[in-house]
Write a protein that holds these residues in place. Structure first.
Motif, PDB file in Angstrom:
ATOM      1  N   GLY A 104      44.091  24.876   0.343  1.00 35.70           N
ATOM      2  CA  GLY A 104      45.123  24.215  -0.442  1.00 35.70           C
ATOM      3  C   GLY A 104      46.337  23.836   0.366  1.00 35.70           C
ATOM      4  N   GLU A 105      46.401  24.354   1.593  1.00 35.75           N
ATOM      5  CA  GLU A 105      47.528  24.090   2.485  1.00 35.75           C
ATOM      6  C   GLU A 105      48.855  24.359   1.801  1.00 35.75           C
ATOM      7  OE1 GLU A 105      47.009  20.148   4.022  1.00 35.75           O
ATOM      8  OE2 GLU A 105      45.086  20.631   4.917  1.00 35.75           O
ATOM      9  N   MET A 106      48.903  25.477   1.061  1.00 34.57           N
ATOM     10  CA  MET A 106      50.127  25.863   0.372  1.00 34.57           C
ATOM     11  C   MET A 106      50.970  26.734   1.292  1.00 34.57           C
ATOM     12  SD  MET A 106      48.546  26.752  -3.380  1.00 34.57           S
ATOM     13  CE  MET A 106      50.091  26.839  -4.262  1.00 34.57           C
ATOM     14  N   SER A 107      52.273  26.665   1.124  1.00 35.80           N
ATOM     15  CA  SER A 107      53.169  27.511   1.910  1.00 35.80           C
ATOM     16  C   SER A 107      53.122  28.932   1.354  1.00 35.80           C
ATOM     17  CB  SER A 107      54.599  26.973   1.840  1.00 35.80           C
ATOM     18  OG  SER A 107      55.140  27.197   0.548  1.00 35.80           O
ATOM     19  N   PHE A 108      53.576  29.888   2.170  1.00 31.10           N
ATOM     20  CA  PHE A 108      53.609  31.270   1.710  1.00 31.10           C
ATOM     21  C   PHE A 108      54.554  31.420   0.522  1.00 31.10           C
ATOM     22  CE2 PHE A 108      52.278  32.041   6.208  1.00 31.10           C
ATOM     23  CZ  PHE A 108      51.030  32.550   5.903  1.00 31.10           C
ATOM     24  N   LYS A 109      55.607  30.640   0.511  1.00 27.33           N
ATOM     25  CA  LYS A 109      56.551  30.687  -0.605  1.00 27.33           C
ATOM     26  C   LYS A 109      55.865  30.237  -1.895  1.00 27.33           C
ATOM     27  CE  LYS A 109      61.035  29.046  -2.164  1.00 27.33           C
ATOM     28  NZ  LYS A 109      62.160  28.175  -1.945  1.00 27.33           N
ATOM     29  N   GLU A 110      55.126  29.124  -1.820  1.00 28.57           N
ATOM     30  CA  GLU A 110      54.417  28.612  -3.000  1.00 28.57           C
ATOM     31  C   GLU A 110      53.363  29.611  -3.482  1.00 28.57           C
ATOM     32  OE1 GLU A 110      54.436  23.798  -2.296  1.00 28.57           O
ATOM     33  OE2 GLU A 110      53.083  25.017  -1.087  1.00 28.57           O
ATOM     34  N   ILE A 111      52.659  30.227  -2.538  1.00 26.34           N
ATOM     35  CA  ILE A 111      51.633  31.209  -2.892  1.00 26.34           C
ATOM     36  C   ILE A 111      52.272  32.408  -3.578  1.00 26.34           C
ATOM     37  CG2 ILE A 111      49.914  32.819  -1.976  1.00 26.34           C
ATOM     38  CD1 ILE A 111      49.415  30.703   0.264  1.00 26.34           C
ATOM     39  N   GLY A 112      53.380  32.890  -3.027  1.00 25.72           N
ATOM     40  CA  GLY A 112      54.080  34.013  -3.626  1.00 25.72           C
ATOM     41  C   GLY A 112      54.524  33.705  -5.049  1.00 25.72           C
ATOM     42  N   GLU A 113      55.092  32.527  -5.250  1.00 30.29           N
ATOM     43  CA  GLU A 113      55.543  32.129  -6.588  1.00 30.29           C
ATOM     44  C   GLU A 113      54.365  32.006  -7.548  1.00 30.29           C
ATOM     45  OE1 GLU A 113      57.737  28.518  -6.020  1.00 30.29           O
ATOM     46  OE2 GLU A 113      59.472  29.565  -5.166  1.00 30.29           O
ATOM     47  N   LEU A 114      53.276  31.434  -7.074  1.00 34.35           N
ATOM     48  CA  LEU A 114      52.100  31.229  -7.906  1.00 34.35           C
ATOM     49  C   LEU A 114      51.515  32.558  -8.376  1.00 34.35           C
ATOM     50  CD1 LEU A 114      50.077  29.139  -8.993  1.00 34.35           C
ATOM     51  CD2 LEU A 114      48.806  29.422  -6.889  1.00 34.35           C
ATOM     52  N   LEU A 115      51.523  33.546  -7.497  1.00 32.11           N
ATOM     53  CA  LEU A 115      50.928  34.843  -7.820  1.00 32.11           C
ATOM     54  C   LEU A 115      51.959  35.860  -8.297  1.00 32.11           C
ATOM     55  CD1 LEU A 115      48.367  35.046  -4.883  1.00 32.11           C
ATOM     56  CD2 LEU A 115      47.931  34.424  -7.266  1.00 32.11           C
ATOM     57  N   ASP A 116      53.182  35.387  -8.524  1.00 35.65           N
ATOM     58  CA  ASP A 116      54.261  36.239  -9.020  1.00 35.65           C
ATOM     59  C   ASP A 116      54.569  37.383  -8.047  1.00 35.65           C
ATOM     60  OD1 ASP A 116      56.242  36.615 -10.869  1.00 35.65           O
ATOM     61  OD2 ASP A 116      55.049  37.949 -12.140  1.00 35.65           O
TER      62      ASP A 116
END
Length: 163
Positions: A126-138
């Motif tokens: 998904g080429e998501m940033s770590f910030k986006e991943i953290g937000e997505l997974l709460d």
């Protein structure tokens, strides 16, 4: 809750999440995103507020994706042009080795716990940033970063034993 605002604000996030799950198949991801928002709107009264709206929507999206897989039995989608496009001079043995290595890699990822597997796939496909991943997974950005590197180390050990 303002349904229009939720749809406008979270559509890109849910679409990106489903693009990751669908291995970049944009048409499928868009269809599943629409299904996700339909289900969310239909069950908006069931949202208790125990988690972020983004987490709730992504859980619905994940469920929608798994339902799609169950109905269609499409556990692996390979575009026809990719199958038919064998570069000149590429030996069948080389293709086989590459495919076996990819298969072993995805088998290693599948052996990871659910959260680590999600982080790995979001980051790699998904080429998501770590910030986006953290937000997505709460979770926090740092948690996503640490989880990714621990998962990468586990996969590295597994792949070394494969070779």
């Amino acid at each position: 809750m303002n349904i229009k605002k939720i749809c406008e604000e979270y559509y890109p996030l849910v679409l990106g999440y489903l693009l990751t799950l669908a291995n970049g198949n944009r048409d499928l991801a868009e269809d599943l995103t629409q299904d996700t928002f339909y289900r969310a709107i239909k069950n908006i009264d069931g949202f208790r507020g125990d988690c972020k709206v983004s987490t709730w929507l992504c859980q619905i999206a994940k469920y929608t994706f798994w339902q799609y897989l169950d109905k269609s039995n499409k556990y692996k989608q390979v575009p026809l042009d990719e199958v038919m496009n064998i570069s000149a001079g590429e030996l069948v043995e080389e293709m086989y080795i590459r495919e076996e290595t990819n298969r072993a890699l995805y088998e290693s990822i599948e052996k990871l716990d659910s959260l680590t597997k999600d982080v790995m796939l979001f980051r790699l496909t998904g080429e998501m940033s770590f910030k986006e991943i953290g937000e997505l997974l709460d979770k926090t950005e740092n948690w996503a970063r640490v989880t990714f590197y621990r998962g990468k180390a586990k996969i590295g050990k597994e792949m070394n034993s494969y070779e």
